[in-house]
Design a protein around this motif. Sequence first.
Motif, PDB file in Angstrom:
ATOM      1  N   GLU A  15      -2.276  13.542  -6.085  1.00  0.00           N
ATOM      2  CA  GLU A  15      -1.757  12.858  -7.265  1.00  0.00           C
ATOM      3  C   GLU A  15      -0.632  11.916  -6.873  1.00  0.00           C
ATOM      4  O   GLU A  15       0.147  12.213  -5.973  1.00  0.00           O
ATOM      5  N   ILE A  16      -0.491  10.820  -7.587  1.00  0.00           N
ATOM      6  CA  ILE A  16       0.597   9.877  -7.358  1.00  0.00           C
ATOM      7  C   ILE A  16       1.764  10.248  -8.275  1.00  0.00           C
ATOM      8  O   ILE A  16       1.546  10.606  -9.436  1.00  0.00           O
ATOM      9  N   GLY A  17       2.997  10.177  -7.773  1.00  0.00           N
ATOM     10  CA  GLY A  17       4.148  10.428  -8.631  1.00  0.00           C
ATOM     11  C   GLY A  17       5.238  11.310  -8.039  1.00  0.00           C
ATOM     12  O   GLY A  17       6.329  11.392  -8.576  1.00  0.00           O
ATOM     13  N   GLY A  18       4.953  11.979  -6.923  1.00  0.00           N
ATOM     14  CA  GLY A  18       5.978  12.812  -6.283  1.00  0.00           C
ATOM     15  C   GLY A  18       6.483  13.903  -7.216  1.00  0.00           C
ATOM     16  O   GLY A  18       5.701  14.481  -7.984  1.00  0.00           O
ATOM     17  N   VAL A  19       7.783  14.150  -7.153  1.00  0.00           N
ATOM     18  CA  VAL A  19       8.389  15.207  -7.967  1.00  0.00           C
ATOM     19  C   VAL A  19       8.138  14.979  -9.467  1.00  0.00           C
ATOM     20  O   VAL A  19       8.045  15.929 -10.241  1.00  0.00           O
TER      21      VAL A  19
ATOM     22  N   GLU B  29      -1.714  -0.972  -4.055  1.00  0.00           N
ATOM     23  CA  GLU B  29      -2.819  -0.094  -3.711  1.00  0.00           C
ATOM     24  C   GLU B  29      -2.281   1.311  -3.436  1.00  0.00           C
ATOM     25  O   GLU B  29      -1.325   1.485  -2.677  1.00  0.00           O
ATOM     26  N   PHE B  30      -2.869   2.316  -4.090  1.00  0.00           N
ATOM     27  CA  PHE B  30      -2.434   3.700  -3.877  1.00  0.00           C
ATOM     28  C   PHE B  30      -3.493   4.448  -3.083  1.00  0.00           C
ATOM     29  O   PHE B  30      -4.668   4.438  -3.439  1.00  0.00           O
ATOM     30  N   ILE B  31      -3.057   5.103  -2.012  1.00  0.00           N
ATOM     31  CA  ILE B  31      -3.999   5.901  -1.219  1.00  0.00           C
ATOM     32  C   ILE B  31      -3.528   7.354  -1.221  1.00  0.00           C
ATOM     33  O   ILE B  31      -2.608   7.709  -0.485  1.00  0.00           O
ATOM     34  N   PRO B  32      -4.140   8.192  -2.061  1.00  0.00           N
ATOM     35  CA  PRO B  32      -3.753   9.605  -2.066  1.00  0.00           C
ATOM     36  C   PRO B  32      -4.389  10.333  -0.881  1.00  0.00           C
ATOM     37  O   PRO B  32      -5.186   9.740  -0.143  1.00  0.00           O
ATOM     38  N   ASP B  33      -4.045  11.596  -0.691  1.00  0.00           N
ATOM     39  CA  ASP B  33      -4.626  12.417   0.381  1.00  0.00           C
ATOM     40  C   ASP B  33      -4.446  11.796   1.756  1.00  0.00           C
ATOM     41  O   ASP B  33      -5.313  11.921   2.623  1.00  0.00           O
TER      42      ASP B  33
ATOM     43  N   THR C 190       0.854  -1.187   0.000  1.00  0.00           N
ATOM     44  CA  THR C 190       0.000   0.000   0.000  1.00  0.00           C
ATOM     45  C   THR C 190       0.890   1.237   0.000  1.00  0.00           C
ATOM     46  O   THR C 190       1.786   1.359   0.839  1.00  0.00           O
ATOM     47  N   VAL C 191       0.649   2.133  -0.958  1.00  0.00           N
ATOM     48  CA  VAL C 191       1.438   3.369  -1.037  1.00  0.00           C
ATOM     49  C   VAL C 191       0.569   4.528  -0.556  1.00  0.00           C
ATOM     50  O   VAL C 191      -0.508   4.775  -1.102  1.00  0.00           O
ATOM     51  N   PHE C 192       1.040   5.231   0.483  1.00  0.00           N
ATOM     52  CA  PHE C 192       0.317   6.397   1.000  1.00  0.00           C
ATOM     53  C   PHE C 192       0.952   7.668   0.450  1.00  0.00           C
ATOM     54  O   PHE C 192       2.167   7.838   0.513  1.00  0.00           O
ATOM     55  N   GLU C 193       0.144   8.548  -0.105  1.00  0.00           N
ATOM     56  CA  GLU C 193       0.658   9.786  -0.686  1.00  0.00           C
ATOM     57  C   GLU C 193      -0.095  10.983  -0.107  1.00  0.00           C
ATOM     58  O   GLU C 193      -1.323  10.990  -0.063  1.00  0.00           O
TER      59      GLU C 193
END
Lengths: 356, 263
Positions: free
Chosen positions: A69-73, A101-105, A62-65
């Motif tokens: 938006e996903i992708g950083g710089v 799994e991507f979790i933005p915000d 699971t990636v928390f951002e």
Amino acid sequence: MKKQPVAIGYLERFAADYERESGNISIPEIPVRNGIKIAVVGSGPAGLSFAGDMIKLGYSVTVFEALHEIGGVLKYGIPEFRLPNAIVDVEIDNLRKMGVEFIPDCIIGKTLTYDDLHEMNFKGIFVASGAGLPRFMNIPGENLIGIMSSNEYLTRVNLMDAANPESDTPVIKGKNVAIIGGGNTAMDSVRTARRLGAQRAMIIYRRSEEEMPARIEEIKHAKEEGVEFLTLHNPIEYIGDERGRVRQMRLQKMELGEPDASGRRSPVPIPNAIETIDVDEVVVSVGVSPNPLVPNSIKGLQISKWGTIVVNQETMRSDLSDIYAGGDIVRGGATVILAMGDGRRAAAAMHEQLQK
Amino acid sequence: MNKIVSKEYFSEKVVKLVVEAPLIARARKAGHFVIVRVGEKGERIPLTIASADTEKGTITLVVQAVGRSSEKLCALHVGDYITDVVGPLGQATHIDKIGTVVCCGGGVGVAPLLPIVEAFKKAGNRVITVLAARTKELVILEDEMKKNSDEVIIMTDDGSYGKKGLVTNGVENVINREKVNLCVTIGPAIMMKFVSLLTKKYDVPTVASLNTIMVDGTGMCGACRITVGGKTKFVCIDGPEFDAHQVDFDEMMMRLSSYKDVE
Ligand SMILES: Cc1cc2nc3c(=O)[nH]c(=O)nc-3n(C[C@H](O)[C@H](O)[C@H](O)COP(=O)(O)OP(=O)(O)OC[C@H]3O[C@@H](n4cnc5c(N)ncnc54)[C@H](O)[C@@H]3O)c2cc1C
Ligand code: FES
């Protein structure tokens, strides 16, 4: 720093390849899920490469951002003309298809804490939160309207699409725009300003061109696009109008003195050589430091005096056995390729540890 | 994506929204805010969390329609989704039992004041709340404030409700009448500036909660920077609350007008 050409050069090649290959990218076969949950903090190149390796090894990732938006710089910083979002999105989509799994915000340390992640049964955490905090020079007038960090300028234009009339986010489109700094971020900012209609787009740098940290190609591109280079100039003051908008800046001319500790010849002011130029927008791009948000929220984590997370150079493991870290949060401002390398090494080491 | 579960009008332009956000509801404390975005081309705007219900997993936002983004948000209906809600952001209010606390707010500042009033009251302080508005119709949250204050003083510019006068008149009356240990002020920058000048005269420690322009809300951009005690601070991570007597309100007001020509 000189590793950078490889990094984005690679991505640029990837951009061209993508044009040809799009539509037939294959998703590698995923081994059976082993049921072990892994959390990634931040979705820049370090976080994405780590997530890719771990998902292929069978973990549930699971990636928390923090951002929407996903992708950083790759998304908020590096402009579309250098790295189209579509390319980054293909990579992200692939990871998603493989099961990441991507979790933005979701801000780790705020929305969810380290303890929460434990409670949620995450067995390993990779911190790849980048070096988000912009530096300013603390000179008079720096808070005038029209003066902003390159992070703010690029975020408005890239992440928030502010140059698009349909976007709700505004951006100032200056006629005389000065960018302070000589790195890749400064080059991206100045080329962006040019594209937004600046008649005069200037790089202001206190050393000479030889010392500029930006890749040579970026400097060349900027010059071809009509960017002026005021090297050996250092801003000392900004002057505004009655409404607080920046109108002029005072520049101290410099010359190169003796080499300093870094081996670079350090710039020294030439007495009485001060110049005033007209500007209506200034982008300060003199470096970033790590965002203290994650480091501060995890008790027991060892932090260097630069605010970076201290890890074992080989395994990327921190003092806390389940926390690994990589990318700019460990190196300060570094490169895409180094960040991706960190992600790979951390994944391999964490896998080994979890196998035991 | 966060669902709006209830919507209520406080006045024509001020709306209360209850929004599903279980993680934020659990983590938030008085003084925290969220960043909200409406629509794929939407702007990121900061809003104070007025209250939260951990059981229902909701947070309450009070929004005043003042510009494009807040109007968009106010136009959403129950059942609609807000594109993004992220938080809780900022430093929580430092709550202690210190004696008598005057909480004063005007305009958009009244909603963010509510959780602070509640928290100080809960901590055992004597809380006197001063609410200011141009006219009677614009006075909001009076009942909620009364429930959590020892006294609520209402000031209107035109005298149509409560006492006639500015928020500063209300605060000064209290200071002249009894010992005040702390003043908390939230509202338009110009209001906070004058409250701060007043309390400085009387040596009453004062905290102001600042509402600057923001983009990310996590310290990444510096759009929210202000000068406090001669030093640059980022409101989103160092604040939003600061020692009012140290804040350069004139610079803050100037910076708030950054995009007046562009919007
Ligand atoms: C404009 C610009 C141009 C550049 N050009 C080049 C170049 O040409 N070549 C090159 O090699 N490098 C370049 N770089 C540097 C390169 O982009 C970085 O070294 C690299 O992106 C670092 O990757 P990262 O994964 O460590 O962090 P980042 O890409 O910064 O990603 C970190 C992510 O973590 C998120 N985050 C932070 N805190 C939290 C939290 N608490 N919870 C959840 N999420 C969080 C952030 O929002 C962010 O999305 C450039 C940088 C900039 C800004
Ligand atoms: S809003 Fe970007 S740093 Fe505060």
